[in-house]
Write a protein that holds these residues in place. Structure first.
Motif, mmCIF file in Angstrom:
data_model
loop_
_atom_site.group_PDB
_atom_site.id
_atom_site.type_symbol
_atom_site.label_atom_id
_atom_site.label_comp_id
_atom_site.label_asym_id
_atom_site.label_seq_id
_atom_site.Cartn_x
_atom_site.Cartn_y
_atom_site.Cartn_z
ATOM 1 N N ALA A 95 0.802 -1.225 0.000
ATOM 2 C CA ALA A 95 0.000 0.000 0.000
ATOM 3 C C ALA A 95 0.834 1.274 0.000
ATOM 4 O O ALA A 95 0.277 2.363 -0.112
ATOM 5 N N THR A 96 2.154 1.157 0.130
ATOM 6 C CA THR A 96 3.013 2.342 0.144
ATOM 7 C C THR A 96 4.218 2.129 -0.759
ATOM 8 O O THR A 96 4.648 0.995 -0.979
ATOM 9 N N CYS A 97 4.769 3.226 -1.253
ATOM 10 C CA CYS A 97 5.956 3.127 -2.111
ATOM 11 C C CYS A 97 7.125 2.509 -1.358
ATOM 12 O O CYS A 97 7.821 1.636 -1.876
ATOM 13 N N ALA A 98 7.357 2.963 -0.118
ATOM 14 C CA ALA A 98 8.481 2.447 0.666
ATOM 15 C C ALA A 98 8.307 0.967 0.960
ATOM 16 O O ALA A 98 9.245 0.180 0.867
ATOM 17 N N GLY A 99 7.082 0.576 1.306
ATOM 18 C CA GLY A 99 6.832 -0.826 1.602
ATOM 19 C C GLY A 99 6.912 -1.705 0.370
ATOM 20 O O GLY A 99 7.509 -2.779 0.398
ATOM 21 N N HIS A 144 1.723 -1.496 -10.672
ATOM 22 C CA HIS A 144 1.370 -1.280 -9.265
ATOM 23 C C HIS A 144 2.291 -0.224 -8.645
ATOM 24 O O HIS A 144 1.832 0.638 -7.888
ATOM 25 N N THR A 145 3.567 -0.298 -8.978
ATOM 26 C CA THR A 145 4.514 0.709 -8.495
ATOM 27 C C THR A 145 4.116 2.097 -8.975
ATOM 28 O O THR A 145 4.148 3.078 -8.214
ATOM 29 N N ASP A 146 3.756 2.207 -10.247
ATOM 30 C CA ASP A 146 3.362 3.498 -10.811
ATOM 31 C C ASP A 146 2.109 4.041 -10.127
ATOM 32 O O ASP A 146 2.014 5.239 -9.835
ATOM 33 N N MET A 147 1.152 3.161 -9.840
ATOM 34 C CA MET A 147 -0.063 3.587 -9.151
ATOM 35 C C MET A 147 0.255 4.166 -7.782
ATOM 36 O O MET A 147 -0.258 5.227 -7.401
ATOM 37 N N LEU A 148 1.119 3.485 -7.029
ATOM 38 C CA LEU A 148 1.498 3.978 -5.707
ATOM 39 C C LEU A 148 2.251 5.293 -5.804
ATOM 40 O O LEU A 148 2.061 6.207 -4.993
ATOM 41 N N GLN A 151 -0.133 8.088 -6.379
ATOM 42 C CA GLN A 151 -0.800 8.446 -5.125
ATOM 43 C C GLN A 151 0.127 9.274 -4.240
ATOM 44 O O GLN A 151 -0.303 10.236 -3.600
ATOM 45 N N ARG A 152 1.402 8.891 -4.211
ATOM 46 C CA ARG A 152 2.387 9.635 -3.416
ATOM 47 C C ARG A 152 2.509 11.077 -3.885
ATOM 48 O O ARG A 152 2.691 12.002 -3.088
ATOM 49 N N LYS A 153 2.402 11.293 -5.180
ATOM 50 C CA LYS A 153 2.491 12.641 -5.767
ATOM 51 C C LYS A 153 1.155 13.381 -5.706
ATOM 52 O O LYS A 153 1.052 14.500 -6.197
ATOM 53 N N GLN A 154 0.159 12.731 -5.094
ATOM 54 C CA GLN A 154 -1.196 13.271 -5.018
ATOM 55 C C GLN A 154 -1.773 13.510 -6.412
ATOM 56 O O GLN A 154 -2.494 14.477 -6.661
ATOM 57 N N GLN A 155 -1.422 12.601 -7.333
ATOM 58 C CA GLN A 155 -1.984 12.589 -8.678
ATOM 59 C C GLN A 155 -2.527 11.177 -8.941
ATOM 60 O O GLN A 155 -2.039 10.448 -9.803
ATOM 61 N N PRO A 156 -3.522 10.754 -8.151
ATOM 62 C CA PRO A 156 -3.963 9.355 -8.200
ATOM 63 C C PRO A 156 -4.540 8.966 -9.554
ATOM 64 O O PRO A 156 -4.998 9.807 -10.327
ATOM 65 N N TYR A 157 -4.499 7.669 -9.820
ATOM 66 C CA TYR A 157 -5.075 7.123 -11.048
ATOM 67 C C TYR A 157 -6.556 7.504 -11.150
ATOM 68 O O TYR A 157 -7.260 7.642 -10.140
ATOM 69 N N SER A 158 -7.022 7.610 -12.380
ATOM 70 C CA SER A 158 -8.441 7.818 -12.619
ATOM 71 C C SER A 158 -9.211 6.535 -12.290
ATOM 72 O O SER A 158 -8.616 5.455 -12.133
ATOM 73 N N GLU A 159 -10.512 6.652 -12.212
ATOM 74 C CA GLU A 159 -11.361 5.475 -11.974
ATOM 75 C C GLU A 159 -11.113 4.409 -13.037
ATOM 76 O O GLU A 159 -10.997 3.218 -12.719
ATOM 77 N N GLU A 160 -11.002 4.820 -14.293
ATOM 78 C CA GLU A 160 -10.818 3.865 -15.378
ATOM 79 C C GLU A 160 -9.455 3.191 -15.301
ATOM 80 O O GLU A 160 -9.343 1.974 -15.490
ATOM 81 N N LYS A 161 -8.405 3.951 -15.010
ATOM 82 C CA LYS A 161 -7.068 3.354 -14.913
ATOM 83 C C LYS A 161 -6.986 2.381 -13.733
ATOM 84 O O LYS A 161 -6.335 1.338 -13.822
ATOM 85 N N MET A 162 -7.646 2.715 -12.629
ATOM 86 C CA MET A 162 -7.649 1.802 -11.486
ATOM 87 C C MET A 162 -8.406 0.529 -11.824
ATOM 88 O O MET A 162 -7.999 -0.571 -11.439
#
Length: 346
Positions: A95-99, A144-148, A151-162
């Motif tokens: 659930a996190t980039c670091a993890g 999955h890395t890109d999605m996280l 989110q870290r950049k506060q530019q989350p995936y769109s509904e369709e991309k998710m």
């Protein structure tokens, strides 16, 4: 910063140093199951101070613990044999980039072999080649890395991309399970690790997609059926991983392909099944919370409280241990942040 140690939380935790001198913290949820099993490296300090700080943290946590030490010892032994320790913290790590960087390093090293197995499986069941190209394991890791990261950049995936990511992770997960069922792999331990790692990734992605979908659409869809039409299909994976044939294969592998005792085999497969149940609950509880709050900001406030209690308790333990050793506040803070990142709670 809150320096008050939450005794109720500490009663659900246990800490010890493993044979490599690494601090390990087990956290149990309200159902008395081990929810996380965290390895925490204390590496910002000189060796002598590392050991002193670790021992103080252990003393503070274990002073109030109610965990059964024999069961924890058995779980620790199983974790060393079967990589299960990392899997028990999979949801947090994915659930996190670091993890996820920790998980990624393990999974990326396996990706070529996993892709080979998936290719073999699809040839066996005569699936079309063009389908295979969409379900390569390493590509899903990268996605999955890109999605996280987004989110870290506060530019989350769109509904369709998710939705697309959830679909890809679901399809890879089902292919891995099929490989396990058909005995395609010669390395059962790695395949099990891949299945449960992908389960954690899938659960994290599905949870995020549910949140986007619900708050974007629930006013239009109403509360009777506010979830995507594919949701039932996606949730079926938890039934598959709890099925009789899957349990029997886990038991067989624990019995015939490891050096675990009968009791340790029980801990091995029950811990993995608990992970399936916890993952399902993560989705269902998250859905219930969304419906109960009905408001995205209120929902986020509740979510932030979820791990804060554990994190605050560990932080307080670190600070108290540091003050007992006359360590500087800044030094202890650095150690605490390092520990939280490795436990995927930061």
């Amino acid at each position: 910063m809150n320096d008050t140690i939450n005794i109720d939380t500490l009663e659900q935790m246990k800490a010890f140093l493993n044979e490599k001198g690494v601090l390990e913290i087990a956290v149990r949820n309200q159902n008395k199951k081990f929810k996380t099993f965290q390895k925490v490296m204390i590496n910002q300090l000189p060796e002598t101070q590392e050991k002193e700080l670790a021992q103080k943290v252990i003393q503070a946590i274990n002073k109030n613990t109610r965990l059964n030490e024999r069961n924890l010892s058995l779980l620790g032994k199983v974790a060393k044999v079967s990589k299960i320790g990392l899997l028990l913290n999979g949801l947090n790590l994915c659930a996190t980039c670091a993890g996820f960087a920790i998980m990624y390093a393990k999974l990326d090293a396996m990706s070529s072999e996993i892709n080979r197995q998936l290719n073999q499986l699809q040839k066996t069941v005569k699936q079309a080649q063009d389908i295979q190209n969409d379900y390569e394991f390493d590509k899903v890791l990268a996605d999955h890395t890109d999605m996280l990261d987004c989110q870290r950049k506060q530019q989350p995936y769109s509904e369709e991309k998710m939705r697309e990511l959830v679909d890809r992770e679901y399809n890879i997960l089902m292919l891995l399970i099929r490989s396990f069922q058909m005995d395609v792999s010669a390395d059962s331990d790695s395949l099990i690790f891949s299945i449960f790692s992908m389960l954690a990734m899938f659960t994290v992605s599905l949870r995020s997609f549910d949140e986007l979908y619900y708050f974007n659409n629930h006013q239009t869809l109403g509360e009777d059926d506010p979830w995507h039409m594919s949701h039932g299909k996606w949730m079926s994976v938890y039934d598959t991983l709890s099925s009789e044939w899957f349990i029997e294969k886990l038991q067989d592998i624990g019995t015939f392909e490891t050096k675990l005792s009968t009791l340790e085999v029980d801990i091995y497969y029950i811990s993995l099944l608990d992970q399936v149940a916890d993952s399902r609950s993560e989705i269902e509880d998250n859905q219930a919370l969304m419906i109960a709050t009905g408001d995205v900001e209120l929902f986020r406030q509740f979510k932030e409280m979820d791990t804060k209690e554990v994190a605050d308790s560990i932080e307080a333990v670190f600070r108290k241990a540091g003050s007992d050793l006359n360590l500087e506040e800044e030094t202890v803070s650095a150690e605490y942040q390092s520990a939280m990142q490795q436990a995927a709670l930061a």
